[in-house]
Design an enzyme around this catalytic site. Structure first.
Site, PDB file in Angstrom:
ATOM      1  N   ARG A 125      24.075  37.289  41.546  1.00 24.16           N
ATOM      2  CA  ARG A 125      22.842  37.369  41.167  1.00 24.16           C
ATOM      3  C   ARG A 125      22.318  38.685  40.402  1.00 24.16           C
ATOM      4  NH1 ARG A 125      21.800  36.162  46.643  1.00 24.16           N
ATOM      5  NH2 ARG A 125      21.573  33.876  46.721  1.00 24.16           N
ATOM      6  N   LYS A 147      18.005  39.555  26.361  1.00 22.40           N
ATOM      7  CA  LYS A 147      18.280  37.911  26.034  1.00 22.40           C
ATOM      8  C   LYS A 147      19.778  37.686  26.210  1.00 22.40           C
ATOM      9  CE  LYS A 147      14.262  36.294  23.705  1.00 22.40           C
ATOM     10  NZ  LYS A 147      13.609  35.685  22.660  1.00 22.40           N
ATOM     11  N   GLU A 189      19.010  39.461  10.053  1.00 23.69           N
ATOM     12  CA  GLU A 189      18.320  39.913  11.011  1.00 23.69           C
ATOM     13  C   GLU A 189      17.721  41.329  10.670  1.00 23.69           C
ATOM     14  OE1 GLU A 189      17.333  38.358  13.603  1.00 23.69           O
ATOM     15  OE2 GLU A 189      18.952  36.837  14.087  1.00 23.69           O
ATOM     16  N   LYS A 231      13.049  46.756  17.199  1.00 18.09           N
ATOM     17  CA  LYS A 231      13.460  45.736  18.245  1.00 18.09           C
ATOM     18  C   LYS A 231      12.860  46.602  19.784  1.00 18.09           C
ATOM     19  CE  LYS A 231      16.154  42.327  20.279  1.00 18.09           C
ATOM     20  NZ  LYS A 231      16.867  41.244  20.029  1.00 18.09           N
ATOM     21  N   GLU A 241       8.460  38.103  26.396  1.00 13.22           N
ATOM     22  CA  GLU A 241       8.259  37.266  25.249  1.00 13.22           C
ATOM     23  C   GLU A 241       7.014  36.380  25.815  1.00 13.22           C
ATOM     24  OE1 GLU A 241      11.158  35.433  22.838  1.00 13.22           O
ATOM     25  OE2 GLU A 241       9.869  33.657  22.334  1.00 13.22           O
ATOM     26  N   ARG A 245       6.693  39.553  21.397  1.00 13.66           N
ATOM     27  CA  ARG A 245       7.968  39.459  20.950  1.00 13.66           C
ATOM     28  C   ARG A 245       8.531  38.087  20.531  1.00 13.66           C
ATOM     29  NH1 ARG A 245      13.063  40.746  25.341  1.00 13.66           N
ATOM     30  NH2 ARG A 245      14.801  40.024  23.848  1.00 13.66           N
ATOM     31  N   ASN A 249      11.388  36.059  16.362  1.00 16.28           N
ATOM     32  CA  ASN A 249      12.101  34.606  16.271  1.00 16.28           C
ATOM     33  C   ASN A 249      11.701  34.113  14.915  1.00 16.28           C
ATOM     34  OD1 ASN A 249      13.191  34.209  18.664  1.00 16.28           O
ATOM     35  ND2 ASN A 249      11.385  33.777  19.536  1.00 16.28           N
ATOM     36  N   HIS A 252      13.592  31.579  13.281  1.00 18.05           N
ATOM     37  CA  HIS A 252      14.402  30.982  14.020  1.00 18.05           C
ATOM     38  C   HIS A 252      14.398  29.612  14.559  1.00 18.05           C
ATOM     39  CE1 HIS A 252      15.713  35.333  14.158  1.00 18.05           C
ATOM     40  NE2 HIS A 252      16.953  34.984  15.044  1.00 18.05           N
ATOM     41  N   HIS A 256      17.432  27.369  14.087  1.00 19.61           N
ATOM     42  CA  HIS A 256      18.018  26.614  15.322  1.00 19.61           C
ATOM     43  C   HIS A 256      18.128  25.325  15.039  1.00 19.61           C
ATOM     44  CE1 HIS A 256      16.923  30.140  18.714  1.00 19.61           C
ATOM     45  NE2 HIS A 256      17.873  30.353  17.923  1.00 19.61           N
ATOM     46  N   HIS A 269      24.843  32.145  12.485  1.00 22.88           N
ATOM     47  CA  HIS A 269      23.431  32.250  12.941  1.00 22.88           C
ATOM     48  C   HIS A 269      22.595  32.863  11.964  1.00 22.88           C
ATOM     49  CE1 HIS A 269      19.913  33.031  15.548  1.00 22.88           C
ATOM     50  NE2 HIS A 269      20.256  34.290  15.519  1.00 22.88           N
TER      51      HIS A 269
END
Lengths: 387, 387
Positions: A125, A147, A189, A231, A241, A245, A249, A252, A256, A269
């Protein structure tokens, strides 16, 4: 030329952590772990490409601080950012007796960082995570902000967790060994930060992209520092997010789809994100009054940096199906990050399917449809994505 | 007899949530979701035993509040609390188009709650979780506090995450269909709360165990309320188990060894914990001056409730190896939760291996050794667990 280390802080209360940016700082990892985490042992996850370049150096630095370590070496590439490899890392952690307070070091690019990050989130955990990003993409983006994820055949980064690192240590010298295509991919980015949040930084990039492409140390340190600064600020304001935030993206949602439809690893990417930013800027002109001139400046900067702008042909129904899996989708409605102007992003939920379909029908070369996309096998029994 | 709903609150800042305890309250789930989560759709995870009993009722309650739902039905039992089943849930969530804000309802006992909980933590980096615990164990323990996990062949609950539910809805009437052995297993955790934190509650249990075993509604509501109250208090003070939350693991270090060594599902969790509490209380007599009389009272109460006290014979080397995988282990040193007196737990790191070996050599019937334990296959190549 001597360049001093610079340190930024991601302000998240008890989950705050430093980002240390400098040259040759991988050699200091042992002392830093000893000092900041009181560690007497560590585990390192890296990949088969980076292990010969940096693993011995990192393990030596750990040993010099009396930190016993063991390493797990992943195959290289986005196709391995998956559930099975994640399972292998977790089993290895158990087999080598890692404890809940043993730090896990992610030595590599975005794939290594995302996977080691998720493993560290899940092992007992949650164990401490230290990011040692070696690619530009990881240094300016994925190593910061907590993330973590693996891909699913039905969508990129669909399985993951928020798990902030305890430290991010960026050794600029590792960019010397980064292949050109990956370096350029990372610039997507960097350009994104200027586009969504900081017109001054965007203009600096317009004026200095040649120095960046020549990998001048001072230029590299500047773009890494500025990217991490922006960032860190955004993540500090919205860790999970729920609001701004999502700006990160930008490009993105479209990107994606390109990655997923073509199969992970066909496009890097950053390349897919660059194409996505191109589409998003055109949508911004239509939907949010971004000027044609500003949209053209964004495209020009990406092209000047060598980013590919030839969007692959993907059928409109494939776009729409895969976009509905986007994590920003709410109540079945797509949400896009668009630009009001360069340096000012905005989240839009009122974009109609027709507007998107019209945009993507005008884009694209080659052909990807439901029959050839590896991502769409899972939809075979479904007429449509439900909800 | 009419018994009012009672509500407790787990105080965790923005992650706070209510625990609602009552009779027949499963029928209110639709309205509660609409009211508290503004949900218009939901997903339900349950198992093959509970689905015929409660699924239609829950889905009808959802439908009456215009909440569209779909259900995933797991096989029943601890052996299925594993990585593969977790993967199946995640794929189903993607295939049915669940979104990041779609609530996931865990309708079942501890296994369903732990697995649905972990799936909800991982899906798109976190979707809302609603616990609808139907077993006593889940109602008094596993549904509250945000611990989610699956088992690994090398250790119980080794892969997991902290992910607090948005709501816990406990319908006492579901205990009517709970098999006797499972009901009794759940009582181990109830007794634990008295032993570690509340001598008054412990004494109430001593005086009222017959009413509990007869499943008198008022007695059931009392033990569920008191158990949740104590757990909510401890979790509110130490969400991430950096301190006193470890008290809740009283009996669990030994109990997990029993479960892992024998193969998941041979003993029910509560049964193994009861045996573990028996061992821990004897260790408490030796190490922390717990009186023989108090240790005997704890054993007597567990026996009166029908909990098994015949610890299976497990070789000392197996005990020691598996115990080193315990999540409380730090720098290779075992940490135990012991009792100073009934109602007062304490965390001890100074217990020697010899003291533990001596204790377990005196315990146990039958035989489990390295050759026959399913958990030890993974150690075949290792002389010892490292670190």
């Amino acid at each position: 030329m001597s360049i001093e280390n610079k340190t930024l802080h991601v302000a998240l209360g008890e989950r705050s952590y430093p980002i240390i940016i400098g040259r040759g700082c991988l050699d200091r990892i042992g002392l830093l772990l000893q000092d900041k985490l009181k560690a007497s042992r560590a585990r390192v996850v890296t990949n088969e490409t980076l292990a010969p370049l940096y693993l011995a150096r990192v393990q030596k630095a750990l040993e010099s601080a009396s930190i016993a370590s063991e390493a797990f070496i992943l195959p290289d590439g986005e196709p391995y950012k998956n559930w099975d490899q994640l399972s292998h890392i977790l089993t290895w952690l158990l087999e080598t007796g890692a404890e809940r307070n043993t730090p896990l070091l992610a030595l590599g690019g975005g794939v290594v960082g995302d996977m080691a990050g998720l493993a560290s989130a899940l092992y007992q955990r949650g164990m401490p995570l230290v990011q040692l990003p070696t690619s530009l993409l990881a240094q300016v983006d994925s190593s910061v902000g907590g993330k973590t994820a693996v891909n699913h055949p039905l969508g990129k980064n669909m399985i993951g967790a928020f798990h902030q690192p305890s430290m991010v240590l960026i050794d600029i010298d590792t960019l010397k060994t980064l292949p050109e295509r990956e370096f350029i991919s990372g610039l997507a980015e960097v350009i994104k930060y200027g586009a969504i949040e900081d017109i001054c930084f965007f203009e600096w990039l317009e004026q200095n992209h040649q120095r960046i492409l020549s990998r001048e140390t001072e230029a590299l340190q500047h773009i890494i520092f500025e990217s991490c600064r922006i960032k860190a600020k955004i993540v500090g304001e919205d860790e999970r997010e729920t609001g701004i935030r999502a700006w990160l993206n930008f490009g993105h949602t479209f990107g994606h789809v390109i990655e997923t439809a073509q199969g992970y690893g066909v496009w890097l990417h950053g390349e897919a994100v660059a194409m996505g930013m191109g589409l998003a800027s055109r949508l911004s002109v239509k939907e949010r009054g971004l000027s044609e001139e500003e949209s053209a400046r964004l495209l020009a900067l990406m092209q000047a940096c060598g980013l590919p702008m030839d969007i692959p042909k993907i059928e409109a129904d494939v776009w729409m199906r895969l976009m509905r899996h986007d994590k920003k989708t709410r109540d079945g409605q797509l949400r896009f990050v668009l630009l009001e102007r360069l340096g000012k992003a905005v989240i839009c939920s009122g974009v109609t399917d027709d507007a998107v379909t019209s945009l993507i029908k005008k884009s694209g070369k080659g052909s990807i449809d439901s029959a050839t996309s590896p991502a769409l096998a899972g939809f075979a029994q479904n007429d449509e994505v439900r909800d």
